[in-house]
Design a protein around this motif. Structure first.
Motif, PDB file in Angstrom:
ATOM      1  N   TRP A 121       0.807  -1.123   0.113  1.00 37.29           N
ATOM      2  CA  TRP A 121      -0.047   0.033   0.106  1.00 37.29           C
ATOM      3  C   TRP A 121       0.854   1.276  -0.076  1.00 37.29           C
ATOM      4  O   TRP A 121       0.703   2.240  -0.651  1.00 37.29           O
ATOM      5  N   PHE A 122       1.851   1.168   0.953  1.00 35.95           N
ATOM      6  CA  PHE A 122       2.665   2.499   0.896  1.00 35.95           C
ATOM      7  C   PHE A 122       3.377   2.602  -0.200  1.00 35.95           C
ATOM      8  O   PHE A 122       3.633   3.875  -0.762  1.00 35.95           O
ATOM      9  N   THR A 123       4.014   1.483  -1.058  1.00 38.94           N
ATOM     10  CA  THR A 123       4.779   1.737  -2.110  1.00 38.94           C
ATOM     11  C   THR A 123       3.734   2.193  -3.440  1.00 38.94           C
ATOM     12  O   THR A 123       4.245   3.052  -3.992  1.00 38.94           O
ATOM     13  N   GLU A 124       2.573   1.838  -3.519  1.00 42.27           N
ATOM     14  CA  GLU A 124       1.657   2.278  -4.274  1.00 42.27           C
ATOM     15  C   GLU A 124       1.128   3.783  -4.070  1.00 42.27           C
ATOM     16  O   GLU A 124       1.393   4.438  -5.163  1.00 42.27           O
ATOM     17  N   ILE A 125       0.926   4.192  -2.916  1.00 39.66           N
ATOM     18  CA  ILE A 125       0.648   5.717  -2.797  1.00 39.66           C
ATOM     19  C   ILE A 125       2.057   6.662  -3.180  1.00 39.66           C
ATOM     20  O   ILE A 125       2.054   7.772  -3.428  1.00 39.66           O
ATOM     21  N   THR A 126       3.115   5.874  -2.905  1.00 38.02           N
ATOM     22  CA  THR A 126       4.544   6.885  -2.977  1.00 38.02           C
ATOM     23  C   THR A 126       4.627   7.211  -4.492  1.00 38.02           C
ATOM     24  O   THR A 126       4.932   8.205  -4.780  1.00 38.02           O
ATOM     25  N   PHE A 127       4.594   5.944  -5.350  1.00 39.65           N
ATOM     26  CA  PHE A 127       5.205   6.046  -6.603  1.00 39.65           C
ATOM     27  C   PHE A 127       4.061   6.638  -7.415  1.00 39.65           C
ATOM     28  O   PHE A 127       4.357   6.853  -8.725  1.00 39.65           O
ATOM     29  N   SER A 128       2.671   6.415  -7.110  1.00 38.79           N
ATOM     30  CA  SER A 128       1.559   6.930  -7.769  1.00 38.79           C
ATOM     31  C   SER A 128       1.262   8.755  -7.413  1.00 38.79           C
ATOM     32  O   SER A 128       0.587   9.352  -7.875  1.00 38.79           O
ATOM     33  N   SER A 129       2.217   9.061  -6.360  1.00 34.61           N
ATOM     34  CA  SER A 129       2.201  10.623  -6.011  1.00 34.61           C
ATOM     35  C   SER A 129       0.909  10.862  -5.276  1.00 34.61           C
ATOM     36  O   SER A 129       0.459  11.801  -5.887  1.00 34.61           O
ATOM     37  N   ASN A 130       0.395   9.990  -4.678  1.00 31.92           N
ATOM     38  CA  ASN A 130      -0.826  10.234  -3.906  1.00 31.92           C
ATOM     39  C   ASN A 130      -0.707  11.474  -2.870  1.00 31.92           C
ATOM     40  O   ASN A 130      -0.302  10.782  -1.649  1.00 31.92           O
ATOM     41  N   GLN A 131      -0.534  12.478  -3.091  1.00 31.35           N
ATOM     42  CA  GLN A 131      -0.500  13.399  -2.056  1.00 31.35           C
ATOM     43  C   GLN A 131      -1.479  13.369  -0.941  1.00 31.35           C
ATOM     44  O   GLN A 131      -0.788  13.848   0.228  1.00 31.35           O
ATOM     45  N   ASP A 132      -2.601  13.331  -1.173  1.00 31.65           N
ATOM     46  CA  ASP A 132      -3.416  13.301   0.121  1.00 31.65           C
ATOM     47  C   ASP A 132      -3.069  12.287   1.048  1.00 31.65           C
ATOM     48  O   ASP A 132      -3.150  12.607   2.142  1.00 31.65           O
ATOM     49  N   ALA A 133      -2.741  11.021   0.654  1.00 41.80           N
ATOM     50  CA  ALA A 133      -2.445   9.969   1.445  1.00 41.80           C
ATOM     51  C   ALA A 133      -1.231  10.329   2.100  1.00 41.80           C
ATOM     52  O   ALA A 133      -0.969   9.751   3.196  1.00 41.80           O
ATOM     53  N   MET A 134      -0.096  10.705   1.461  1.00 45.50           N
ATOM     54  CA  MET A 134       1.090  11.010   2.086  1.00 45.50           C
ATOM     55  C   MET A 134       1.026  12.348   3.116  1.00 45.50           C
ATOM     56  O   MET A 134       1.753  12.114   4.177  1.00 45.50           O
ATOM     57  N   GLU A 135       0.238  13.254   2.793  1.00 50.25           N
ATOM     58  CA  GLU A 135       0.532  14.540   3.383  1.00 50.25           C
ATOM     59  C   GLU A 135      -0.740  14.254   4.685  1.00 50.25           C
ATOM     60  O   GLU A 135      -0.556  15.291   5.469  1.00 50.25           O
ATOM     61  N   ARG A 136      -1.604  13.649   4.377  1.00 48.04           N
ATOM     62  CA  ARG A 136      -2.473  13.466   5.712  1.00 48.04           C
ATOM     63  C   ARG A 136      -2.262  12.883   6.748  1.00 48.04           C
ATOM     64  O   ARG A 136      -2.548  13.353   7.934  1.00 48.04           O
ATOM     65  N   SER A 137      -1.023  12.026   6.598  1.00 42.92           N
ATOM     66  CA  SER A 137      -0.717  11.272   7.646  1.00 42.92           C
ATOM     67  C   SER A 137       0.144  11.891   8.822  1.00 42.92           C
ATOM     68  O   SER A 137       0.035  11.370   9.861  1.00 42.92           O
ATOM     69  N   CYS A 138       0.635  13.276   8.562  1.00 42.72           N
ATOM     70  CA  CYS A 138       1.248  14.007   9.822  1.00 42.72           C
ATOM     71  C   CYS A 138       0.853  15.357   9.314  1.00 42.72           C
ATOM     72  O   CYS A 138       1.170  15.902   8.409  1.00 42.72           O
ATOM     73  N   PRO A 139       0.867  16.246  10.260  1.00 37.24           N
ATOM     74  CA  PRO A 139       0.594  17.731  10.318  1.00 37.24           C
ATOM     75  C   PRO A 139       1.773  18.226   9.681  1.00 37.24           C
ATOM     76  O   PRO A 139       1.707  19.310   8.875  1.00 37.24           O
ATOM     77  N   ASP A 140       2.752  17.850   9.823  1.00 43.82           N
ATOM     78  CA  ASP A 140       4.307  18.565   9.563  1.00 43.82           C
ATOM     79  C   ASP A 140       4.555  18.033   8.089  1.00 43.82           C
ATOM     80  O   ASP A 140       5.624  18.402   7.670  1.00 43.82           O
ATOM     81  N   HIS A 141       3.711  17.378   7.376  1.00 43.60           N
ATOM     82  CA  HIS A 141       3.975  17.032   6.023  1.00 43.60           C
ATOM     83  C   HIS A 141       3.202  18.158   4.940  1.00 43.60           C
ATOM     84  O   HIS A 141       1.988  18.092   5.083  1.00 43.60           O
ATOM     85  N   PHE A 142       4.119  18.982   4.569  1.00 45.12           N
ATOM     86  CA  PHE A 142       3.806  19.991   3.501  1.00 45.12           C
ATOM     87  C   PHE A 142       3.613  19.509   2.132  1.00 45.12           C
ATOM     88  O   PHE A 142       2.489  19.842   1.617  1.00 45.12           O
ATOM     89  N   VAL A 143       4.420  19.158   1.666  1.00 44.46           N
ATOM     90  CA  VAL A 143       4.465  18.437   0.419  1.00 44.46           C
ATOM     91  C   VAL A 143       5.283  17.281   0.179  1.00 44.46           C
ATOM     92  O   VAL A 143       6.444  17.182   0.502  1.00 44.46           O
ATOM     93  N   LEU A 144       4.560  16.327  -0.320  1.00 39.99           N
ATOM     94  CA  LEU A 144       5.285  14.987  -0.511  1.00 39.99           C
ATOM     95  C   LEU A 144       4.767  14.520  -2.060  1.00 39.99           C
ATOM     96  O   LEU A 144       3.718  14.146  -2.108  1.00 39.99           O
ATOM     97  N   ARG A 145       5.647  14.428  -3.024  1.00 38.48           N
ATOM     98  CA  ARG A 145       5.402  14.243  -4.110  1.00 38.48           C
ATOM     99  C   ARG A 145       6.546  13.617  -5.223  1.00 38.48           C
ATOM    100  O   ARG A 145       7.277  13.847  -4.801  1.00 38.48           O
TER     101      ARG A 145
END
Length: 242
Positions: A111-135
């Motif tokens: 699941w993590f690999t899929e959201i990472t390489f599909s650049s799923n920013q909502d799933a990446m940035e939702r996970s921690c308040p300090d995540h501003f941009v992950l793409r």
């Protein structure tokens, strides 16, 4: 997007921490992250709802605006990180352990690999308040985040292909791994992650590990243990929601 809450137990700074404690930390960090970006924080409400409100505030600002607002932070953090890494090839290790009921280690990793390489920013940035941009950008993951107790937001890339600079040995008792190397603006490795996972009788044992430059302040390390517990607890809940 309210998800079923899992009874995840974290080990942080040598003591067991409940899911409720991690959620309380997340709630406070929403306020801190909003202050960092110079925007009003979401109103008081359950953490799961504030998490969604905070994500929408970041979405409304947009990546370019968040990068602009945190440009000075990122520049300082990059200079400091490169200077620290140049002093020694040794690393300061930050570890948090999670015991997660249900699911499998491979399920989380896939699941993590899929959201990472599909650049799923909502799933990446939702996970921690300090995540501003992950793409994803140019074959690497661009990350703009505040690391633990740091006063500055950092901007760096993560290389998931060449992880040869990691110093932490692979533990054969943890057959599933998520490895990546943090790259500075000059292309120099300045740290990385070696997250390792194994199945247990009732779920998953996660050993979440970040390698920082050796001179990194202990306050940053201590704070980042909570950061790891927050982001991966939320990722586990999202991955196992089905």
């Amino acid at each position: 997007m309210a998800l079923p809450e899992l009874d995840i137990t974290a080990t942080i700074n040598g003591r067991q921490v409940s899911r409720a404690d991690v959620l309380a930390w997340e709630d406070k960090r929403i306020d801190a992250a909003a202050k960092k970006l110079g925007v009003p924080a979401p109103d008081p409400m359950p953490v799961s709802e504030r998490r969604e409100e905070w994500l929408q505030i970041k979405r409304a600002l947009g990546d370019d605006e968040m990068l602009r607002r945190l440009e000075r932070d990122a520049r300082i953090a990059d200079i400091v990180g490169r200077a620290q890494a140049s002093l020694s090839r040794r690393r300061r290790i930050c570890v948090t352990e999670l015991h997660v009921p249900g699911g499998t280690a491979q399920e989380l990793a896939d699941w993590f690999t899929e959201i990472t390489f599909s650049s799923n920013q909502d799933a990446m940035e939702r996970s921690c308040p300090d995540h501003f941009v992950l793409r994803m950008a140019g074959g690497r993951q661009q990350v703009l985040e505040t690391n633990g107790g740091s006063p500055f937001a950092a901007l760096f890339d993560i290389d998931y292909d060449d992880v040869s600079s990691l110093v932490t040995p692979i533990d054969p008792q943890f057959p599933v791994r998520l490895d990546g190397v943090a790259i500075s603006s000059t292309g120099r490795p300045i740290g990385g992650v070696r997250h390792q996972f194994r199945d247990t009788a009732d779920g998953v044992h996660a050993r979440l590990l970040v390698e920082f430059p050796l001179p990194m302040l202990q306050t940053v390390i201590s704070g980042h243990r909570w950061h790891l517990a927050c982001e991966f607890s939320n990722w586990f809940e999202a991955a196992f929601a089905g």
